[in-house]
Design a protein around this motif. Structure first.
Motif, PDB file in Angstrom:
ATOM      1  N   LEU A  92      31.953 -21.388   4.169  1.00  0.00           N
ATOM      2  CA  LEU A  92      31.063 -22.222   3.364  1.00  0.00           C
ATOM      3  C   LEU A  92      30.895 -23.554   4.078  1.00  0.00           C
ATOM      4  CD1 LEU A  92      29.620 -22.275   0.519  1.00  0.00           C
ATOM      5  CD2 LEU A  92      31.643 -23.487  -0.299  1.00  0.00           C
ATOM      6  N   VAL A  93      29.655 -24.040   4.138  1.00  0.00           N
ATOM      7  CA  VAL A  93      29.367 -25.299   4.837  1.00  0.00           C
ATOM      8  C   VAL A  93      28.451 -26.166   3.978  1.00  0.00           C
ATOM      9  CG1 VAL A  93      29.616 -24.222   7.113  1.00  0.00           C
ATOM     10  CG2 VAL A  93      27.354 -24.323   6.034  1.00  0.00           C
ATOM     11  N   PRO A  94      28.377 -27.478   4.256  1.00  0.00           N
ATOM     12  CA  PRO A  94      27.388 -28.311   3.578  1.00  0.00           C
ATOM     13  C   PRO A  94      25.977 -27.817   3.883  1.00  0.00           C
ATOM     14  CG  PRO A  94      29.047 -29.662   4.660  1.00  0.00           C
ATOM     15  CD  PRO A  94      29.261 -28.263   5.134  1.00  0.00           C
ATOM     16  N   ALA A  95      25.078 -27.997   2.938  1.00  0.00           N
ATOM     17  CA  ALA A  95      23.720 -27.485   3.105  1.00  0.00           C
ATOM     18  C   ALA A  95      23.048 -28.006   4.370  1.00  0.00           C
ATOM     19  CB  ALA A  95      22.884 -27.845   1.877  1.00  0.00           C
ATOM     20  N   GLY A 138      37.360 -18.796   3.176  1.00  0.00           N
ATOM     21  CA  GLY A 138      38.002 -18.204   2.012  1.00  0.00           C
ATOM     22  C   GLY A 138      37.402 -16.873   1.623  1.00  0.00           C
ATOM     23  N   ILE A 139      37.765 -16.414   0.431  1.00  0.00           N
ATOM     24  CA  ILE A 139      37.256 -15.161  -0.103  1.00  0.00           C
ATOM     25  C   ILE A 139      35.769 -15.327  -0.423  1.00  0.00           C
ATOM     26  CG2 ILE A 139      37.447 -13.541  -2.029  1.00  0.00           C
ATOM     27  CD1 ILE A 139      40.419 -14.408  -2.200  1.00  0.00           C
ATOM     28  N   ARG A 140      34.970 -14.396   0.058  1.00  0.00           N
ATOM     29  CA  ARG A 140      33.519 -14.540  -0.060  1.00  0.00           C
ATOM     30  C   ARG A 140      33.064 -14.769  -1.504  1.00  0.00           C
ATOM     31  NH1 ARG A 140      29.162 -13.879   2.969  1.00  0.00           N
ATOM     32  NH2 ARG A 140      27.196 -13.325   1.977  1.00  0.00           N
ATOM     33  N   GLN A 141      33.599 -13.997  -2.443  1.00  0.00           N
ATOM     34  CA  GLN A 141      33.135 -14.109  -3.823  1.00  0.00           C
ATOM     35  C   GLN A 141      33.430 -15.485  -4.407  1.00  0.00           C
ATOM     36  OE1 GLN A 141      34.894 -11.586  -2.596  1.00  0.00           O
ATOM     37  NE2 GLN A 141      33.332  -9.996  -2.601  1.00  0.00           N
ATOM     38  N   VAL A 142      34.579 -16.046  -4.044  1.00  0.00           N
ATOM     39  CA  VAL A 142      34.954 -17.370  -4.548  1.00  0.00           C
ATOM     40  C   VAL A 142      34.027 -18.435  -3.969  1.00  0.00           C
ATOM     41  CG1 VAL A 142      36.782 -19.113  -4.594  1.00  0.00           C
ATOM     42  CG2 VAL A 142      37.351 -16.688  -4.882  1.00  0.00           C
ATOM     43  N   LEU A 143      33.786 -18.375  -2.660  1.00  0.00           N
ATOM     44  CA  LEU A 143      32.910 -19.353  -2.017  1.00  0.00           C
ATOM     45  C   LEU A 143      31.463 -19.192  -2.474  1.00  0.00           C
ATOM     46  CD1 LEU A 143      34.300 -19.362   1.638  1.00  0.00           C
ATOM     47  CD2 LEU A 143      34.937 -20.810  -0.295  1.00  0.00           C
ATOM     48  N   GLN A 144      31.050 -17.943  -2.703  1.00  0.00           N
ATOM     49  CA  GLN A 144      29.687 -17.693  -3.173  1.00  0.00           C
ATOM     50  C   GLN A 144      29.453 -18.330  -4.540  1.00  0.00           C
ATOM     51  OE1 GLN A 144      28.652 -13.486  -3.506  1.00  0.00           O
ATOM     52  NE2 GLN A 144      26.709 -13.954  -2.500  1.00  0.00           N
ATOM     53  N   ALA A 145      30.458 -18.247  -5.404  1.00  0.00           N
ATOM     54  CA  ALA A 145      30.341 -18.871  -6.720  1.00  0.00           C
ATOM     55  C   ALA A 145      30.216 -20.387  -6.592  1.00  0.00           C
ATOM     56  CB  ALA A 145      31.564 -18.511  -7.567  1.00  0.00           C
ATOM     57  N   GLU A 146      30.959 -20.972  -5.664  1.00  0.00           N
ATOM     58  CA  GLU A 146      30.866 -22.422  -5.438  1.00  0.00           C
ATOM     59  C   GLU A 146      29.474 -22.791  -4.927  1.00  0.00           C
ATOM     60  OE1 GLU A 146      32.980 -24.707  -6.149  1.00  0.00           O
ATOM     61  OE2 GLU A 146      34.878 -23.651  -6.465  1.00  0.00           O
ATOM     62  N   LEU A 173      25.746 -27.006  -0.980  1.00  0.00           N
ATOM     63  CA  LEU A 173      26.587 -26.090  -0.216  1.00  0.00           C
ATOM     64  C   LEU A 173      25.823 -24.831   0.154  1.00  0.00           C
ATOM     65  CD1 LEU A 173      29.828 -26.356  -2.386  1.00  0.00           C
ATOM     66  CD2 LEU A 173      29.385 -27.478  -0.190  1.00  0.00           C
ATOM     67  N   ARG A 174      26.259 -24.203   1.276  1.00  0.00           N
ATOM     68  CA  ARG A 174      25.573 -23.017   1.774  1.00  0.00           C
ATOM     69  C   ARG A 174      26.594 -22.054   2.377  1.00  0.00           C
ATOM     70  NH1 ARG A 174      23.745 -22.546   6.944  1.00  0.00           N
ATOM     71  NH2 ARG A 174      23.810 -24.816   7.215  1.00  0.00           N
ATOM     72  N   LEU A 175      26.500 -20.782   2.002  1.00  0.00           N
ATOM     73  CA  LEU A 175      27.392 -19.751   2.534  1.00  0.00           C
ATOM     74  C   LEU A 175      26.793 -19.189   3.815  1.00  0.00           C
ATOM     75  CD1 LEU A 175      30.044 -18.360   1.442  1.00  0.00           C
ATOM     76  CD2 LEU A 175      28.558 -16.506   0.664  1.00  0.00           C
ATOM     77  N   LEU A 176      27.574 -19.126   4.872  1.00  0.00           N
ATOM     78  CA  LEU A 176      27.087 -18.499   6.096  1.00  0.00           C
ATOM     79  C   LEU A 176      26.953 -16.997   5.868  1.00  0.00           C
ATOM     80  CD1 LEU A 176      28.965 -20.279   9.040  1.00  0.00           C
ATOM     81  CD2 LEU A 176      26.781 -20.848   7.967  1.00  0.00           C
ATOM     82  N   PRO A 177      25.929 -16.367   6.430  1.00  0.00           N
ATOM     83  CA  PRO A 177      25.719 -14.936   6.194  1.00  0.00           C
ATOM     84  C   PRO A 177      26.828 -14.088   6.822  1.00  0.00           C
ATOM     85  CG  PRO A 177      24.207 -15.754   7.875  1.00  0.00           C
ATOM     86  CD  PRO A 177      24.894 -16.957   7.287  1.00  0.00           C
ATOM     87  N   GLY A 178      27.061 -12.940   6.223  1.00  0.00           N
ATOM     88  CA  GLY A 178      28.049 -12.022   6.779  1.00  0.00           C
ATOM     89  C   GLY A 178      29.469 -12.437   6.469  1.00  0.00           C
TER      90      GLY A 178
END
Length: 247
Positions: free
Chosen positions: A108-111, A172-180, A188-193
């Motif tokens: 997870l990174v800043p937008a 971290g765990i994708r699902q947790v970071l995705q919720a954030e 915030l932005r999740l990197l793909p994959g």
């Protein structure tokens, strides 16, 4: 309660007369606290109760906030079984089953970050926050050659470090970071994959022997094949995790 296992093997698993199960609340995909009762609940709790039932004994849940503490409880034989991500760094003193659930590890990174791909994270000057002793901490400690790892206390600490600007990347765990990311769609932005697949397994002290390890492994395979693990994931509304294939 009845068991098909020999009494001698039951005694190996539950030398105190109950099955002491180490539960890690640091992985909310597999365990957490019930909102109404405050009691531990989740896929790993269900599996612990099911295995205790198989042994014909009661279960005692030993609850920890971090994976490292949960692992250490089993290694020191303060617990009889546990639920961990498989990692070479955890192999000493423990025996693992094949995985029962697969979970993705993501970044997870800043937008506004220039980072677009997982491969771009390992560069000089970048700081990556990880939960200390977590599966992704152990993995990234081996894999990252240039970026600096910042170890903090759990998923909450990871997010605090990212939001405070102390790090450029949260792992971290994708699902947790995705919720954030969904809760803070602008910032915030999740990197793909993914950067890794976390293999969640059951484990026991290696000192309990090969027969006990084989019995626990057979239990895991039965729980996968019967649909029990899939039903538990659905019952606890876990999204993104998948049942591991047969060993």
């Amino acid at each position: 309660m009845k068991t098909s296992l020999p009494p001698a093997l039951v005694a190996v698993f539950a030398p105190t007369g109950v099955l002491r199960a180490s539960i890690n609340l640091g992985n909310p995909i597999l365990a957490g606290r019930d909102a109404s009762t405050g009691e531990p609940a989740g896929v790993s709790v269900d599996l612990a109760r099911a295995f205790a039932g198989r042994l014909g004994v009661g279960v005692e849940l030993k609850v920890f906030e971090k994976a490292a503490a949960s692992v250490e409880a089993v290694r020191k034989e303060e617990a009889d079984i546990g639920f961990f991500a498989i990692d070479p760094a955890r192999s000493e003193g423990l025996s693992f089953t094949a995985p029962y659930v697969l979970i993705e590890g993501s970044y997870l990174v800043p937008a506004g970050s220039a980072l677009k791909r997982n491969e771009e994270v390992d560069r000089e000057g970048l700081r990556v926050a990880v939960g200390s002793g977590s599966a992704y901490d152990l993995f990234l400690t081996r894999e990252l050659k240039k970026a600096q790892i910042e170890r903090v206390a759990g998923a909450k600490g990871v997010m605090e470090a990212l939001r405070a600007g102390h790090v450029e990347v949260a792992a971290g765990i994708r699902q947790v970071l995705q919720a954030e990311a969904q809760a803070d769609a602008i910032g915030l932005r999740l990197l793909p994959g993914r950067f890794m697949v976390i293999q969640q397994a059951m484990g026991l002290p290696a000192s309990r022997g090969a027969e006990a390890a084989a019995a626990l492994g057979a239990f895991v395979e039965e729980m996968k094949a019967s649909g029990y693990v899939a039903d538990a994931l659905a019952r606890h509304k876990v999204q993104g995790a998948s049942v591991a294939p047969a060993a």
